[in-house]
Design a protein around this motif. Structure first.
Motif, PDB file in Angstrom:
ATOM      1  N   PHE A 155      -4.634  -7.395   8.777  1.00  0.00           N
ATOM      2  CA  PHE A 155      -3.254  -6.904   8.733  1.00  0.00           C
ATOM      3  C   PHE A 155      -2.845  -6.266  10.057  1.00  0.00           C
ATOM      4  CE2 PHE A 155      -3.873  -7.213   4.093  1.00  0.00           C
ATOM      5  CZ  PHE A 155      -2.731  -7.960   3.786  1.00  0.00           C
ATOM      6  N   GLY A 156      -3.805  -5.699  10.771  1.00  0.00           N
ATOM      7  CA  GLY A 156      -3.486  -5.161  12.091  1.00  0.00           C
ATOM      8  C   GLY A 156      -3.042  -6.250  13.054  1.00  0.00           C
ATOM      9  N   GLN A 157      -3.586  -7.442  12.895  1.00  0.00           N
ATOM     10  CA  GLN A 157      -3.268  -8.553  13.803  1.00  0.00           C
ATOM     11  C   GLN A 157      -2.164  -9.469  13.291  1.00  0.00           C
ATOM     12  OE1 GLN A 157      -7.052 -10.529  14.223  1.00  0.00           O
ATOM     13  NE2 GLN A 157      -7.889  -8.985  15.624  1.00  0.00           N
ATOM     14  N   ASN A 158      -1.996  -9.553  11.975  1.00  0.00           N
ATOM     15  CA  ASN A 158      -1.123 -10.592  11.422  1.00  0.00           C
ATOM     16  C   ASN A 158       0.077 -10.099  10.624  1.00  0.00           C
ATOM     17  OD1 ASN A 158      -2.836 -13.208  11.965  1.00  0.00           O
ATOM     18  ND2 ASN A 158      -4.279 -11.732  11.114  1.00  0.00           N
ATOM     19  N   ALA A 159       0.172  -8.807  10.370  1.00  0.00           N
ATOM     20  CA  ALA A 159       1.294  -8.305   9.578  1.00  0.00           C
ATOM     21  C   ALA A 159       2.613  -8.569  10.290  1.00  0.00           C
ATOM     22  CB  ALA A 159       1.123  -6.809   9.322  1.00  0.00           C
ATOM     23  N   ARG A 160       3.554  -9.130   9.589  1.00  0.00           N
ATOM     24  CA  ARG A 160       4.896  -9.397  10.130  1.00  0.00           C
ATOM     25  C   ARG A 160       5.902  -9.379   8.994  1.00  0.00           C
ATOM     26  NH1 ARG A 160       6.324 -14.430   8.694  1.00  0.00           N
ATOM     27  NH2 ARG A 160       4.675 -15.940   8.185  1.00  0.00           N
ATOM     28  N   TYR A 161       7.149  -9.146   9.346  1.00  0.00           N
ATOM     29  CA  TYR A 161       8.200  -9.120   8.329  1.00  0.00           C
ATOM     30  C   TYR A 161       8.333 -10.495   7.665  1.00  0.00           C
ATOM     31  CZ  TYR A 161       9.503  -4.677  10.451  1.00  0.00           C
ATOM     32  OH  TYR A 161       9.486  -3.385  10.920  1.00  0.00           O
ATOM     33  N   GLY A 162       8.380 -10.484   6.346  1.00  0.00           N
ATOM     34  CA  GLY A 162       8.540 -11.719   5.603  1.00  0.00           C
ATOM     35  C   GLY A 162       7.255 -12.450   5.297  1.00  0.00           C
ATOM     36  N   ALA A 163       6.125 -11.975   5.825  1.00  0.00           N
ATOM     37  CA  ALA A 163       4.847 -12.650   5.585  1.00  0.00           C
ATOM     38  C   ALA A 163       4.488 -12.602   4.100  1.00  0.00           C
ATOM     39  CB  ALA A 163       3.739 -12.002   6.401  1.00  0.00           C
ATOM     40  N   VAL A 164       3.969 -13.717   3.590  1.00  0.00           N
ATOM     41  CA  VAL A 164       3.545 -13.792   2.193  1.00  0.00           C
ATOM     42  C   VAL A 164       2.148 -13.200   2.063  1.00  0.00           C
ATOM     43  CG1 VAL A 164       3.076 -15.317   0.234  1.00  0.00           C
ATOM     44  CG2 VAL A 164       4.938 -15.854   1.819  1.00  0.00           C
ATOM     45  N   VAL A 165       1.975 -12.282   1.121  1.00  0.00           N
ATOM     46  CA  VAL A 165       0.685 -11.635   0.909  1.00  0.00           C
ATOM     47  C   VAL A 165       0.328 -11.697  -0.575  1.00  0.00           C
ATOM     48  CG1 VAL A 165       0.879 -10.109   2.904  1.00  0.00           C
ATOM     49  CG2 VAL A 165       1.808  -9.387   0.687  1.00  0.00           C
ATOM     50  N   ALA A 166      -0.901 -11.277  -0.890  1.00  0.00           N
ATOM     51  CA  ALA A 166      -1.399 -11.359  -2.265  1.00  0.00           C
ATOM     52  C   ALA A 166      -1.812  -9.981  -2.757  1.00  0.00           C
ATOM     53  CB  ALA A 166      -2.588 -12.319  -2.325  1.00  0.00           C
ATOM     54  N   VAL A 167      -1.448  -9.670  -4.006  1.00  0.00           N
ATOM     55  CA  VAL A 167      -1.777  -8.384  -4.614  1.00  0.00           C
ATOM     56  C   VAL A 167      -2.626  -8.611  -5.862  1.00  0.00           C
ATOM     57  CG1 VAL A 167      -0.860  -6.309  -5.724  1.00  0.00           C
ATOM     58  CG2 VAL A 167       0.340  -7.311  -3.758  1.00  0.00           C
ATOM     59  N   TYR A 168      -3.780  -7.989  -5.886  1.00  0.00           N
ATOM     60  CA  TYR A 168      -4.678  -8.053  -7.043  1.00  0.00           C
ATOM     61  C   TYR A 168      -4.190  -7.071  -8.095  1.00  0.00           C
ATOM     62  CZ  TYR A 168      -8.882  -6.901  -9.781  1.00  0.00           C
ATOM     63  OH  TYR A 168      -9.772  -6.645 -10.787  1.00  0.00           O
ATOM     64  N   ILE A 169      -4.145  -7.531  -9.339  1.00  0.00           N
ATOM     65  CA  ILE A 169      -3.712  -6.687 -10.448  1.00  0.00           C
ATOM     66  C   ILE A 169      -4.756  -6.754 -11.558  1.00  0.00           C
ATOM     67  CG2 ILE A 169      -1.931  -6.273 -12.194  1.00  0.00           C
ATOM     68  CD1 ILE A 169       0.034  -7.656 -10.288  1.00  0.00           C
ATOM     69  N   GLU A 170      -5.212  -5.567 -11.975  1.00  0.00           N
ATOM     70  CA  GLU A 170      -6.158  -5.482 -13.098  1.00  0.00           C
ATOM     71  C   GLU A 170      -5.568  -4.544 -14.136  1.00  0.00           C
ATOM     72  OE1 GLU A 170      -8.919  -3.775 -15.741  1.00  0.00           O
ATOM     73  OE2 GLU A 170      -8.298  -2.631 -13.973  1.00  0.00           O
ATOM     74  N   HIS A 171      -5.486  -5.028 -15.376  1.00  0.00           N
ATOM     75  CA  HIS A 171      -4.950  -4.207 -16.455  1.00  0.00           C
ATOM     76  C   HIS A 171      -5.768  -4.443 -17.713  1.00  0.00           C
ATOM     77  CE1 HIS A 171      -2.128  -2.027 -18.956  1.00  0.00           C
ATOM     78  NE2 HIS A 171      -2.007  -3.074 -19.756  1.00  0.00           N
ATOM     79  N   LEU A 172      -6.443  -3.418 -18.151  1.00  0.00           N
ATOM     80  CA  LEU A 172      -7.266  -3.472 -19.360  1.00  0.00           C
ATOM     81  C   LEU A 172      -8.254  -4.641 -19.337  1.00  0.00           C
ATOM     82  CD1 LEU A 172      -4.549  -2.639 -22.056  1.00  0.00           C
ATOM     83  CD2 LEU A 172      -6.280  -1.099 -21.110  1.00  0.00           C
ATOM     84  N   GLY A 173      -8.828  -4.881 -18.156  1.00  0.00           N
ATOM     85  CA  GLY A 173      -9.832  -5.930 -18.019  1.00  0.00           C
ATOM     86  C   GLY A 173      -9.292  -7.292 -17.656  1.00  0.00           C
ATOM     87  N   GLU A 174      -7.971  -7.489 -17.770  1.00  0.00           N
ATOM     88  CA  GLU A 174      -7.369  -8.769 -17.381  1.00  0.00           C
ATOM     89  C   GLU A 174      -7.036  -8.721 -15.895  1.00  0.00           C
ATOM     90  OE1 GLU A 174      -4.245 -11.620 -16.404  1.00  0.00           O
ATOM     91  OE2 GLU A 174      -3.992  -9.450 -16.421  1.00  0.00           O
ATOM     92  N   GLU A 175      -7.445  -9.773 -15.160  1.00  0.00           N
ATOM     93  CA  GLU A 175      -7.252  -9.816 -13.718  1.00  0.00           C
ATOM     94  C   GLU A 175      -6.405 -11.028 -13.319  1.00  0.00           C
ATOM     95  OE1 GLU A 175     -11.268  -8.511 -11.608  1.00  0.00           O
ATOM     96  OE2 GLU A 175     -11.635 -10.010 -13.176  1.00  0.00           O
ATOM     97  N   HIS A 176      -5.539 -10.824 -12.354  1.00  0.00           N
ATOM     98  CA  HIS A 176      -4.843 -11.944 -11.727  1.00  0.00           C
ATOM     99  C   HIS A 176      -4.320 -11.483 -10.375  1.00  0.00           C
ATOM    100  CE1 HIS A 176      -1.337  -9.924 -13.613  1.00  0.00           C
ATOM    101  NE2 HIS A 176      -0.645 -10.466 -12.611  1.00  0.00           N
TER     102      HIS A 176
END
Length: 261
Positions: A155-176
């Protein structure tokens, strides 16, 4: 406004509005009084009908050109329309004007999403019947491959406005994993359009829902494929994939796959 309950009345109303070219706003006012089942009867899921109501002659010419260029254009568009109308109908939005804006913007956004999905630049297949990306799912969520130092470096080298990124979500054992985009950048943190502030280590700064965990991931090919495919995992293993929102589908078409290994 009274609710329309008769199938024949709905059909006649639809034909009337088509022939006499009533304004789209009046059509939506009627639509807001219908149940989702009646909307389906009305034929609102038919791409050609929606386009005729929402587009000018030039745009209609464009859509027929796209249908000729991409044989599956109409089928994929219909799948996306169906899912988004159902998503809007089941949402908590109570402001009719906001619902109108969302519905009126569907033609533009779905045309773009359909076109990009059918360009087939991604390392995945498109299911035109369901409007989804199809890719083999890993046995476990790829979060296990994440490394804090490499995340900071990336992220220090590639972060830019509009860049598509991924967020990990865990809720009650379910992950996506969900897709989002960067809209603000600070020296030590990033703000995502939907999720808010994360540190460049991936740590979430805002308040998370109860029994839920968010983590910003270093984008990799496996991480992004899992996000685009809607892959889900539970403690028992693989789960039925989730359908991406139209917003996420549009983000998925903006990924430069050549930069990820």
């Amino acid at each position: 406004m009274p609710r329309i309950k008769s199938e024949s009345a709905i059909t006649l109303a639809f034909l009337y509005m088509g022939v006499y070219q009533q304004t789209f706003n009046k059509f939506i006012d009627t639509l807001l009084g219908l149940s989702l089942a009646n909307v389906m009867i009305l034929g609102f899921y038919n791409h050609a009908s929606i386009f005729a109501l929402t587009s000018n002659t030039q745009s209609q010419t464009d859509i027929f050109h796209l249908s000729a260029k991409y044989p599956n254009f109409a089928e994929l568009s219909n799948a996306l329309y169906e899912r988004e109308i159902e998503r809007i109908a089941s949402s908590n939005i109570s402001d009719p004007s906001l619902i109108k804006r969302k519905l009126k913007g569907l033609t533009y956004h779905i045309k773009n999403a359909t076109t990009h999905l059918l360009e087939d630049y991604a390392p995945m297949n498109v299911d035109v019947h369901n409007g989804t990306w199809q890719a083999k799912q890993a046995g476990k969520c790829p979060i296990a491959t994440q490394d804090t130092d490499r995340t900071i470096q990336w992220f220090g080298q590639n972060a830019r406005y509009g860049a598509v990124v991924a967020v990990y979500i865990e809720h009650l054992g379910e992950e996506h994993i969900e897709l989002d985009s960067i809209d603000r950048i600070a020296s030590d943190r990033l703000h995502l359009n939907q999720f808010g502030w994360f540190s460049k280590t991936g740590e979430y700064f805002d308040i998370v829902p109860k029994q839920t965990r968010y983590q910003l991931l270093k984008p990799t090919k496996n991480v992004l494929i899992a996000a685009c495919g809607g892959h889900r995992w539970t403690p028992k293993g693989k789960a039925v994939p989730r359908a991406l929102s139209l917003r996420e589908l549009l983000l998925s078409t903006d990924i430069d796959w050549k930069t990820f290994k």
